[in-house]
Design an enzyme around this catalytic site. Structure first.
Site: not given
Ligand code: HEA
Ligand code: HEA
Ligand SMILES: [Cu+2]
Ligand code: CUA
Lengths: 524, 326, 374
Positions: A70, A99, A135, A163-164, A247, A249, A251, A262, A296-297, A322, A325, A444
């Site tokens: 997933h 293009d 993942w 690819s990327s 990380h 990634e 962004y 925007s 921070h992870h 952020t 923005k 989790r």
């Molecule tokens: C951008 C990335 C992305 C997106 C879009 C989503 C989308 C969703 N994720 Fe996400 N998720 C991750 C990225 C993402 N996730 C990542 C990185 C992890 C961590 C993995 C790890 O721990 O290694 C994670 C882990 C994660 C967990 C934790 C699993 C665990 O720790 O064991 C859960 C549990 O609820 C969850 C739920 C969902 C759900 C319900 C959606 C929903 O938004 C999905 C909705 C979409 C659909 C359902 C498909 C389209 C619809 C159909 C095909 C129609 C048919 C529908 C039905 C039958 C109802 N996700």
């Molecule tokens: C789109 C993807 C995305 C984005 C944008 C972010 C944004 C941020 N993430 Fe997140 N993060 C993930 C995707 C993302 N993260 C994923 C996938 C994981 C889990 C990976 C895994 O373990 O599987 C993760 C996990 C993760 C962790 C690790 C948690 C853990 O495993 O224990 C941390 C810890 O610092 C963190 C921090 C942040 C911070 C500080 C931002 C900042 O960029 C957020 C900044 C934004 C704001 C703060 C809000 C707007 C700001 C204001 C309105 C201004 C005023 C605010 C103040 C001064 C308070 N993230």
């Molecule tokens: Cu991070």
């Protein structure tokens, strides 16, 4: 100058052999939607198993495979290609280019993706099952203790990386080299800017990921000791390399989404984007900071305290750009003339929910507090707020916004609004309670949980089914539009829209800007 | 915003190939290659272990197909250029493409250098019980002292897998994996130094070739490019000799713990890149000698290869510094 | 520290609102039973409140626009698009707010990292899928044991009632004295695990080959439950941590009993046991140690089937080898290091006679000992 108005070739060959950025963009978009459904299906299996305490549907090992696939499929298959598709469609049209800079390579970047994912998905049917190490594939669970299918997983990652990288090089070359005369950097639409920076991030970190999986491959098959203490290596080394990629990634995932928002918010506010220059600088700062916050992870791996402090401070800093923005978007809406078509609704949804996700990110960045949050559902809630409500919502907004331009047909507005409201509500029912169970102590990646988490998990699962089902509506709406939607011919589909792509005919002709447009001097 | 459809004076149309099967062919080649490699590594055919498996042939066929496709891809690009289809702007796209490709390669090496620094500066000392993060590790690896190059792995230091009470992760099941040897400091000193000299001078010779080309001196160009290729080959030969020595005489292998891992991965990937760069230059040489390609103003294929060559050279300087000297 | 008790109780009152709405469900972090835990809780609440306040401000402005600046009201959009003044302000002010957060965060972090002057050292080793606790003693007479999940398979697979502490119960908890600074030395045997008990606010990864240090000082007696929080394979979700915090007197009594028990085990190893004794003991060991992988009926799972296994029906020496040394590179561990000779003899006897493997073989503790010798 040769033949001028040639349309697309016909048959399957059109798609296989195409070098046209619009065709390639279309393929990326459909591919990513297919992956979204696949990844969503895995999510539905996860949520179904977690509906109640106890093991009902799947075995624990298989559950881990679902979680892993997933995450991988959503991140690498759904989100990233969807934005690459958007870039392909829009960047040449936005900067007045005929293009992409390297059209044949563009086709190649796309075509290695589907077989790459096929290979990844095929691991489900291999002996020992698919990858089951998350993942983030931490060693040694992903090396010494992994099923043999890990080899194919590694090669799949290599392929996605190639690819990327090629896709990003293409985007960089296009933006740097193909802008119409007069389109200076500081006049580029923000979507182009965010993608330029994203592409830079991709070229910088995908090779690092390739290095990480290569080390895994060597540890598994050739007896090296990168990630094994017995030989003088360190499992934590893997995490450092992975998150140096991982990380930035996240962004990579969100910056193009910022770009989309925007573009759309000013259009429906009928007012220019507030603080264009600071948006650009903020994006660049986020990209820069993203390279120095990776650990921070890993607050709980036992780093020396100095490292812990450094990464904490650096991570907290990201809130500043952020925030800039977010404030800019809000100020763009301020004293505009707002209307709420579906794209705008999704952008407002994005704005609210992404900010909440950002706030929880900031909470996670506080190292001592993260000791309590880390690897719980609080983190899961955080990243779904930023990735689903951030990336997926903005992607959805983008499709609604540009679909009329692409197809020359208007989607059904009512259905779009219904889609938004079901998504918005379903999303929050799914992921808001995950904050609670996380804080209450639910880790989790577990297939079964203690009884005190039961209520919220059931809620979360129900929300997930609602949110998932709403995507069917989306798919239907898009298909219905393409096939039989009401025709639109205005160049400017939206009265507030700005940018070169709205100066060409609707639907966008197969070839645009074979001769570069001349920009209005007044255009800011 | 208003736009006009008139071509500005001196405008050259940007060449967008109409359609092309190259990408799909390259995809097939690439996929067959990695699929074959995966099967080979797992020694299985869809789950069945087997010595008689086809994996080798899948790999070879894929590789051959891939290389041929790439060759015809480049041939196509060259032909287009010769036919004058490429505008200056397209040339600049190629320049950007090559530059960012090399940048991505830099980052790939960065991962391995990062690993080297990490184990040398942090993990190694920690394993030996030094530093804040490692002060209790003596409990696991009593008697392990960290030096670089390390003479012994932590596993060996505690007497092999049987005497290790915890934390054996299965990588060191036997004791006969020697880590390094007493003279590890000396054995390689002369060879890498020569290799450094060779590679640095090859960067110089290729530059001489370039200046010759800029003055349209074809035979001088061919000569110096030929010398560059020869130096590349000598470098690879010496590298092979070094590997032979390491494996056969000193028992330093990929399995020799982290020193062998970092040493062979860094030098190995570098060597692979030298081989690639050398091949690229060789192809340019053949193009120049056989087909009289390249003019003083139009020789991007050659120039890109030289960039790559300089990049490989710079990586070597870092390698020499961090793998051999320090 | 942050606010202290007044603030805490104010926050608690605030949290009580949603808590009331959600009935019995816990919706927030627990301040726990250590000072560090309370500090972390305060930090958590502080930052959450700041975020909520900022959020209200930001969303307030947005909703104001949404309501009053809509096209349908016929407003004319203004066209301003920059203002250096406000842009600088909203860069600087958040920065200052962040500094306000970083200060208490730093001091708490430094406290967490203060591992010195512990009165008791415990080595915690993560295994797939159980924890090993070893009380380090200066004399070298360490007391150690494994702590396994105690929830029966039937409850997990829904054929039996789930108890109150479903999945959070173990056969033998970690016993700790209260008001004592205890240092944990955390490592792992195979893959990375992570040892977490929310109420004592300790979470630290267990890295194979490295030892991480952390500490706690529990202030209240009680039973505290947690789980492994790093994905460690198929049964990662079934690897609980249970801590019994008791008074020092109780702790010392427990320790004495534990030592006596270990001595008795050594004595038992010298004696021969009957097939029945071995079988009943073996069943207990099997269910605790082997069942997760080899199945309740010996049908296999992560591990091979024991029922009808060539090894379990074949040569005793080979069977003992597998049990004692494990199978390298697989999940089958070297149980010789985990089980004492009595338990090993019992479980091997059990495997050879249960699940229809009716070999009738009896293996004695002394057989195990001599097999180990070579
Ligand atoms: C951008 C990335 C992305 C997106 C879009 C989503 C989308 C969703 N994720 Fe996400 N998720 C991750 C990225 C993402 N996730 C990542 C990185 C992890 C961590 C993995 C790890 O721990 O290694 C994670 C882990 C994660 C967990 C934790 C699993 C665990 O720790 O064991 C859960 C549990 O609820 C969850 C739920 C969902 C759900 C319900 C959606 C929903 O938004 C999905 C909705 C979409 C659909 C359902 C498909 C389209 C619809 C159909 C095909 C129609 C048919 C529908 C039905 C039958 C109802 N996700
Ligand atoms: C789109 C993807 C995305 C984005 C944008 C972010 C944004 C941020 N993430 Fe997140 N993060 C993930 C995707 C993302 N993260 C994923 C996938 C994981 C889990 C990976 C895994 O373990 O599987 C993760 C996990 C993760 C962790 C690790 C948690 C853990 O495993 O224990 C941390 C810890 O610092 C963190 C921090 C942040 C911070 C500080 C931002 C900042 O960029 C957020 C900044 C934004 C704001 C703060 C809000 C707007 C700001 C204001 C309105 C201004 C005023 C605010 C103040 C001064 C308070 N993230
Ligand atoms: Cu991070
Ligand atoms: Cu042990 Cu998860």
């Amino acid at each position: 100058m040769g033949d001028h108005h040639h349309g697309p070739a016909t048959g399957i060959g059109r798609w296989l052999f195409t070098t046209n950025h619009k065709d390639i963009g279309t393929m990326y978009l459909w591919f990513s939607f297919a992956m979204f459904i696949l990844g969503g299906t895995f999510a539905m299996i996860i949520r179904a198993e977690l509906f109640q305490p106890g093991m009902q549907l799947v075995e624990p090992g298989f559950f881990n495979q679902m979680t892993t696939l997933h995450g991988l499929v959503m991140v690498f298959g759904a989100i990233m290609p969807s934005f690459v598709g958007l870039a392909n469609w829009l960047i040449p049209m936005m900067i007045g280019a005929p293009d992409m800079a390297l059209p044949r390579m563009n086709n190649w970047s796309f075509w290695i993706l589907p077989p790459g994912f096929l290979m990844l998905a095929s691991t489900l049917f291999m002996e020992g099952g698919a990858p089951a190490f998350g993942w983030t594939f931490y060693a040694p669970l992903s090396t010494t203790y992994a099923a043999p299918s890990v080899t194919f997983f590694i090669f799949a990652i290599h392929i996605l990386g190639v690819s990327s990288i090629m896709g990003s090089i293409n985007i960089i070359a296009t933006v740097m080299n193909m802008r119409a005369p007069g389109m200076t950097y500081m006049k580029m639409p923000l979507f182009v800017w965010t993608w330029l920076i994203t592409a830079f991030l991709l070229v910088a970190v995908m090779p690092v990921l390739a290095g990480a999986v290569t080390m895994m491959l060597m540890d598994i098959h050739f007896g090296t000791s990168f990630f094994s203490a017995a030989g003088g290596g360190d499992p934590v080394l893997f995490q450092h390399i992975f998150w140096f990629f991982g990380h930035p990634e996240v962004y990579i995932i969100i910056l193009p989404a910022f770009g989309v928002v925007s573009q759309i918010i000013p259009a429906f506010s009928r007012k220019p984007l507030f603080g264009y220059a600071s948006m650009v600088y903020a994006t660049a700062s986020i990209a820069f900071l993203s390279f120095i916050v990776w650990a921070h992870h890993m607050y709980t791996v036992g780093m020396p305290v100095a490292g812990e402090l450094f990464f904490m401070y650096a991570t907290m800093l990201i809130a500043v750009p952020t925030g800039v923005k977010v404030f800019n978007w809000i100020t763009t809406m301020w004293r505009g003339a707002l209307s709420f078509e579906t794209p705008m609704l999704f952008c407002i949804g994005f704005l609210i929910l992404f900010t909440i996700g950002g706030f929880t990110g900031l909470m996670l960045s506080i190292a001592p507090a993260d000791f309590q949050y880390h690897d719980t559902y609080f983190v899961v809630a955080h990243f779904h707020y930023v990735m689903v409500a951030g990336a997926v919502f903005s992607m959805t907004a983008a499709v609604y916004y540009w679909l009329p331009k692409w197809s020359g047909r208007m989607y059904n507005e009512t259905m779009g609004k219904v889609h938004f409201w079901i998504s918005f509500v379903g999303f929050n029912i799914t992921f808001f309670p995950q904050h609670f169970v996380g804080l209450a102590g639910m880790p989790r990646r577990i297939p079964d949980y203690a009884l005190q988490f039961a209520d919220f998990n059931m809620m979360s699962s129900i929300g997930a089914f609602i949110y998932g089902a709403s995507q069917i509506l989306f798919l239907y709406n898009v298909l219905a539009t393409i096939i039989a939607g009401e025709k639109v011919t205005d160049e400017k589909v939206w009265d507030g829209a700005e940018g070169l792509e709205w100066t060409i005919p609707t639907p966008a002709p197969y070839h645009t800007f074979e001769v570069p447009p001349k920009l209005d001097a007044a255009h800011a | 915003m208003a736009t006009t459809e008139q071509a500005p004076a001196g405008f050259e149309k940007y060449y967008v190939p109409e359609s092309s099967s190259l990408a799909v062919r390259a995809t097939i080649g690439l996929l067959a290659t990695v699929f074959g490699a995966g099967l080979l590594l797992n020694d299985m055919t869809f789950g069945e272990p087997g010595a008689a498996s086809m994996s080798k042939w899948v790999l070879i066929a894929g590789l051959v197909f891939f290389i041929f496709t790439l060759a015809s891809w480049f041939r196509t690009a060259i032909r287009e250029n010769l036919q004058g289809m490429n505008s200056a702007q397209l040339g600049h796209s190629y320049v950007l493409g090559m530059f960012w490709f090399i940048f991505s390669e830099v980052m790939f090496f960065a991962a391995f250098f990062g690993a080297l620094f990490y184990v040398r500066q942090l993990a190694g000392p920690w394993l030996a019980g030094e530093g804040e993060a490692g002060r209790m590790n003596d409990l696991l690896w009593p008697g392990f002292d960290f030096t670089w190059p390390p003479m012994i792995t932590p596993q060996e230091a505690v007497g092999g897998v049987d005497s290790q009470p915890i934390a054996n992760n299965g990588a060191f099941l036997t004791q006969d994996r020697s880590m390094a040897f007493a003279d590890a400091h000396h054995w390689y000193q002369w060879l890498p130094m020569w290799n450094t000299i060779i590679l640095l001078s090859s960067s110089f010779t290729v530059h001489v070739a370039h200046t010759a080309l800029l003055k349209d001196q074809r035979s001088k160009f061919n000569l110096w490019l030929g010398i560059t290729v020869a130096l590349g080959i000598i470098f690879l030969g010496l590298q092979a000799a070094e590997y032979y020595e390491a494996y056969a005489l000193f028992g330093l292998t990929l399995n020799s713990g982290i020193y062998g891992s970092t040493f062979f991965m860094l030098t190995g990937f570098h060597g692979f890149h030298v081989a690639m760069g050398m091949t690229m230059l060789l192809i340019q040489l053949i193009r120049s000698m056989k087909n009289h390609h390249f003019t003083a103003t139009d020789h991007f294929g050659f120039e890109a290869s030289t960039w790559y060559w300089h990049f490989v050279d710079v990586v070597w300087v870092f390698l020499f510094l961090f793998v051999y000297i320090l | 520290m942050v606010g202290g008790n007044v603030m805490r109780s104010a926050l608690m009152a605030l949290m009580a609102l949603p808590a009331a709405a959600f009935g019995d469900n816990q919706v927030n972090m627990s301040p726990g039973v250590t000072t560090i835990g309370a500090e972390i809780y305060d930090l958590h609440m502080l930052i959450m409140i700041i975020c909520v306040v900022i959020g209200i401000g930001v969303f307030g402005v947005m909703f104001y626009s949404i309501i009053y600046h809509r096209k349908s009201r016929g407003v004319v959009p203004s066209q301003f698009h920059e203002s250096t003044k406000v842009e600088v302000a909203w860069t600087v002010v958040p920065f200052l707010i962040l500094i306000g957060m970083a200060v208490p965060a730093t001091s708490t972090l430094l406290e967490v990292y203060d591992n010195d002057d512990a009165e008791l050292d415990i080595l915690i080793t993560g295994h797939q899928w159980k924890w090993k606790y070893e009380y380090l003693d200066e004399s070298g007479e360490n007391v150690s044991f494994f702590s396994n999940l105690a929830t029966p398979q039937e409850a997990i697979y829904n054929t039996d009632q789930k108890g109150e502490h479903y999945l959070l119960e173990v056969d033998e908890p970690l016993v700790l004295p209260v008001d004592t600074k205890v240092r944990f030395l955390i490592t792992a045997n195979d893959v990375i695990h992570s040892w977490w008990v929310p109420e004592i606010a300790v979470k630290r990864d267990a890295i194979p080959g490295f030892i991480n240090e952390t500490w706690t000082k529990i202030t209240e007696e009680g039973i505290y439950r947690g789980q492994c929080t790093e994905l460690c394979g198929a049964y990662h979700g079934f690897m609980p941590v249970v801590v019994h915090a008791v008074s020092r007197e109780e702790f010392n009594a427990w320790m004495g009993a534990k030592r006596a028990d270990e001595a008795a085990q050594v004595a038992a190893a010298a004696m021969d046991l009957s097939l029945d004794e071995l079988m009943s003991k073996g069943e207990a060991v099997y269910n605790a140690q082997c069942l997760a992988c080899h199945g309740a009926q010996g049908e296999g799972g992560v591990g091979n089937a024991i029922a009808g296994s060539a090894i379990a029906l074949g040569d005793i020496g080979t069977h003992l080898d597998v049990g004692i040394k494990g199978v390298a590179g697989t999940a089958m561990q070297a149980f010789g290091r985990q089980l004492n000779d009595v338990d090993m003899a019992a479980v091997i006897t059990y495997q050879r006679n249960a699940f229809g493997n009716n070999t009738g073989d009896v293996i004695q503790p002394s057989d195990v000992a001599s097999h180990k010798q070579g």
